[in-house]
Enzyme design. Structure first.
Site, mmCIF file in Angstrom:
data_model
loop_
_atom_site.group_PDB
_atom_site.id
_atom_site.type_symbol
_atom_site.label_atom_id
_atom_site.label_comp_id
_atom_site.label_asym_id
_atom_site.label_seq_id
_atom_site.Cartn_x
_atom_site.Cartn_y
_atom_site.Cartn_z
ATOM 1 N N HIS A 70 0.818 -1.218 0.000
ATOM 2 C CA HIS A 70 0.000 0.000 0.000
ATOM 3 C C HIS A 70 0.853 1.270 0.000
ATOM 4 O O HIS A 70 0.366 2.330 -0.377
ATOM 5 C CB HIS A 70 -1.064 -0.016 1.111
ATOM 6 N N SER A 128 3.928 2.314 8.470
ATOM 7 C CA SER A 128 3.768 1.287 7.462
ATOM 8 C C SER A 128 5.062 1.134 6.700
ATOM 9 O O SER A 128 5.697 2.118 6.334
ATOM 10 C CB SER A 128 2.653 1.645 6.496
ATOM 11 N N ASP A 170 1.327 -7.690 2.402
ATOM 12 C CA ASP A 170 1.372 -6.256 2.090
ATOM 13 C C ASP A 170 2.808 -5.757 1.903
ATOM 14 O O ASP A 170 3.326 -5.017 2.730
ATOM 15 C CB ASP A 170 0.684 -5.481 3.220
#
Ligand code: ARG
Ligand code: ASP
Length: 721
Positions: free
Chosen positions: A86, A653, A222
């Site tokens: 992402h 992240s 991810d």
């Protein structure tokens, strides 16, 4: 009565000194002083200096800020970096088309030549961090008003910046910590040539999509990979074909050993923003007013966009990133409301404040200085509430309607011209033009009109009329209050959503362009919306907010003085931090326990053939059937994700999850639903961060994608050091 007070007090002391011990996003240069012994007692085998040092290579040299919004880490001596899918989403999407659908199918560069450049994407290393509080505060006195204070601070910061020792390729910035009670200088080095190396198909990289976002148990792979390129002498350079892969000072070793419950973990990255020291009244306002308003607006927009994306593959590609970003905060705020409610954050904060007030009142000096803080907070938060709500409406609504976001940019250009002249206009145009064209690349008129109809209705009907633009109301009158007709007319009469017209407009000489900009009906209307906002909302809101900032600064200082037994960490502000904890499951609710780890079996349990969110690539199914996990599996299973008690937030992240020896064991990408309120009130019982197990990443690269040349670049280790 007395007994319950004592219990409450004991609970309070307990929660401050013991349970909260591992909350916190710590400054890497202060670990030795504040955290090292606790980290070792949790199992850490390396030293604070192995994590952060300016004299020798340390783990910090392997961690970069990616594009200013995520974190990434070096995993090979050839500049290969790992981050989330992402985080790389925009880059992957920009290289995707219906013919080369890398979003859907994944992408793997076979050689360096196949790696894809990404305009605007950069990575930033932290060279060193210095405490400059004394220099920045020099000459600041308690008697100064806020403006005077700020002007002294600004001058001091400029002086610090002028005198900083750094190399030609390095930059620096100074940032305030602890509500501007302390200041640190960061010397940084930024590389602007960052190329896409690999990404799994979305069915792996974004498996479970929005249904699973912010949720545990999770099965998302991810991750994506990029490579930093440098000039021939390994220095930062703008993109050029002849640039070479960057040789890092440090790359992480990757552990194949696996993890157990209670293992020590450390997350190293760039958390964006938290507000851990708000008064109870502010937290309650977020929970009951601000979050619910923002959630309702986003829900409307999302429902409309989702409908179109499901029907049309081209719209799906165009709107994928936008949808994911609107959805992400939407869902997070819902979790936040739930978590704040369930953990009784208001009561907890109130108890803390009662204790604070009691101690302050017992000390005459504190009492004069800090005695009214909490009462003042209450008054000003009550006063600011309607203005904050109107601000939420304005920012949420007008950023979701692309026509108005185009108007906003053009209007900004006009104002630049009118206030600063032609040269400034030309400068600004350099940023705004590509930005506008990018908006239009991800634009669909029908979708935008439907969003505009729904959100303009909320803007007009859900707010006090004094916050609503009179021109919008007038325009609506001419269509008898019919929003569909009003929006239809607005869109049919404008050429602002057409890239060719925008290019033609911006190619005109500045004065002519500005004249034209002023004549667009849509811009005229938007100007009115904007000026109502500025005059009726922003003016007063800014005044209250400045006062809140001042109170918050003194409240922070007061807490550090008064609540001596508590260890304080500064709120996240997009600077480098370390957080540590242990691998641990949790009880989300009565009678339910969530284990710390998921496996490929769970992917197959969630598998829905052909589904938008839960489809599984055929190749992965076949690897599952043959249990072909190579050296990455464990006892016949393929681990996928795991959770731990690390205190993380947005921006973390892509952060590396390291084990007790500093080896890479996972890649941070999310938090659990019950614990998203950790930005406001971390609770060790339910706050968990979610990571992809590094072995799943390697398995996908190696067995699924066959990109073994990438594995060969990495250093895989079996045990500890
Ligand atoms: N919730 C994660 C974070 O805050 C992941 C978001 C990306 N995934 C998504 N489905 N939107 O950024
Ligand atoms: N998903 C977040 C990010 O993108 C991480 C988090 O909020 O926990 O940074």
């Amino acid at each position: 009565m007395r007994k319950s007070k004592i219990i409450l007090f004991l609970f309070f002391i307990f929660s401050v000194t013991i349970v909260k011990a591992d909350e916190g996003m710590w400054l890497p240069q202060l670990l030795q002083k504040l955290n090292e012994s606790r980290m070792k007692s949790l199992g850490m085998k390396i030293s604070a200096a192995d994590i952060y040092s300016i004299n020798k290579g340390s783990l910090k040299d392997a961690v970069v800020s990616l594009g200013g919004f995520c974190t990434a880490e070096l995993i090979s001596s050839k500049g290969l970096i790992l981050t989330n899918h992402h985080c790389g989403f925009d880059a992957i999407q920009n290289h995707s088309s219906l013919e080369n659908n890398y979003l859907r199918d994944g992408f793997w560069a076979k050689t360096n030549k196949d790696e894809l450049p990404n305009k605007g994407l950069f990575v930033t290393f932290i060279v060193r961090i210095d405490d400059v509080t004394r220099a920045v505060m020099n000459g600041v006195t308690p008697a100064m008003n806020e403006a005077e204070r700020q002007s002294v601070i600004d001058k001091n910061i400029a002086a610090v910046q002028r005198n900083v020792q750094k190399q030609a390729t390095q930059k620096s910035f100074v940032r305030g910590f602890f509500e501007a009670n302390q200041y640190y200088l960061f010397v940084t080095e930024t590389y602007n040539d960052v190329r896409l190396v690999g990404a799994p198909p979305s069915a792996i990289g974004n498996f479970g999509k929005d249904t699973d976002n912010w949720v545990w148990p999770r099965h998302t792979g991810d991750f994506s990979m990029f490579r930093i390129y440098a000039s021939k002498d390994n220095k930062p350079a703008e993109y050029a074909e002849g640039n070479i892969p960057y040789t890092p000072k440090r790359a992480l070793n990757i552990s194949l050993k696996g993890i157990k419950e209670n293992d020590f973990t450390l997350i190293f990255g760039f958390p964006g923003r938290t507000s851990e020291y708000l008064p109870a009244v502010a937290v309650e306002q977020i929970r009951t007013v601000s979050d619910p308003a923002k959630i309702a607006i986003r829900e409307k927009a999302l429902t409309i966009i989702d409908n179109y994306m499901r029907k049309d593959e081209a719209i799906k590609i165009k709107y994928a990133a936008k949808y994911a970003s609107i959805q992400n905060a939407y869902k997070k705020w819902q979790g936040e409301v739930l978590g704040l409610t369930r953990t009784n954050a208001f009561a907890k904060k109130t108890n803390y404040e009662d204790e604070f007030q009691k101690r302050v009142d017992a000390n005459p000096i504190w009492k004069t200085e800090y005695g009214n803080l909490l009462a003042d907070f209450k008054t000003v938060y009550n006063n600011i509430e309607p203005y904050n709500l109107a601000r939420d409406y304005y920012t949420e609504i007008f950023s979701k309607i692309e026509l108005f976001s185009i108007c906003a940019r053009l209007k900004a250009l006009q104002i630049t011209y009118e206030t600063k002249g032609e040269t400034a206009f030309a400068e600004r145009l350099k940023n705004i033009e590509p930005d506008l064209l990018h908006v239009l690349e991800e634009y669909n008129a029908e979708v935008d009109k439907k969003v505009a109809e729904a959100l303009m209705e909320m803007y007009v009907q859900n707010q006090d009329k004094k916050y609503v633009s009179p021109e919008v109301l007038q325009a609506l009158e001419t269509t008898d209050g019919n929003f569909v007709a009003f929006i239809n007319r607005l869109y049919s009469q404008t050429s602002l959503t057409n890239a060719d017209s925008i290019e033609a407009l911006l190619a005109l000489p500045a004065a002519e362009a500005v004249e034209k900009i002023k004549q667009y009906d849509a811009i005229h209307l938007f100007s009115d919306v904007q000026s109502v906002y500025q005059n009726q909302v922003q003016k007063q809101q800014n005044i209250y907010q400045a006062y809140i900032n001042k109170l918050q600064r003194s409240y922070m200082q007061a807490q550090m003085e008064v609540m001596k037994e508590k260890k304080f960490y500064p709120d996240a502000n997009s600077t480098m931090r370390v957080t540590y904890g242990q691998v641990k499951g949790y009880n989300p609710r009565d009678a339910v326990y969530y284990k710390f780890q998921t496996t490929l079996d769970g992917i197959m349990e969630k598998y829905i053939p052909g589904d938008y969110e839960f489809d599984v690539p055929a190749k992965l199914i076949s690897l599952y059937k043959t249990k072909d996990y190579g050296r990455y599996g464990e006892n016949g299973k393929m681990p996928v994700c795991f959770i731990a008690t690390n205190h993380t937030t947005g921006g973390n992240s892509g952060s590396p999850a390291l084990d007790a020896y500093g080896n890479l064991i996972g890649l941070n990408f999310d938090r659990v639903w019950e614990g998203t309120m950790s930005d406001i009130n971390y609770d060790p019982s339910i706050c968990r961060n979610i990571m992809v197990d590094i072995r799943y990443v390697l398995f996908i690269v190696d067995k699924f994608a066959g990109a073994t040349h990438l594995i060969d670049e990495m250093k895989l280790v079996q045990a500890g050091k």
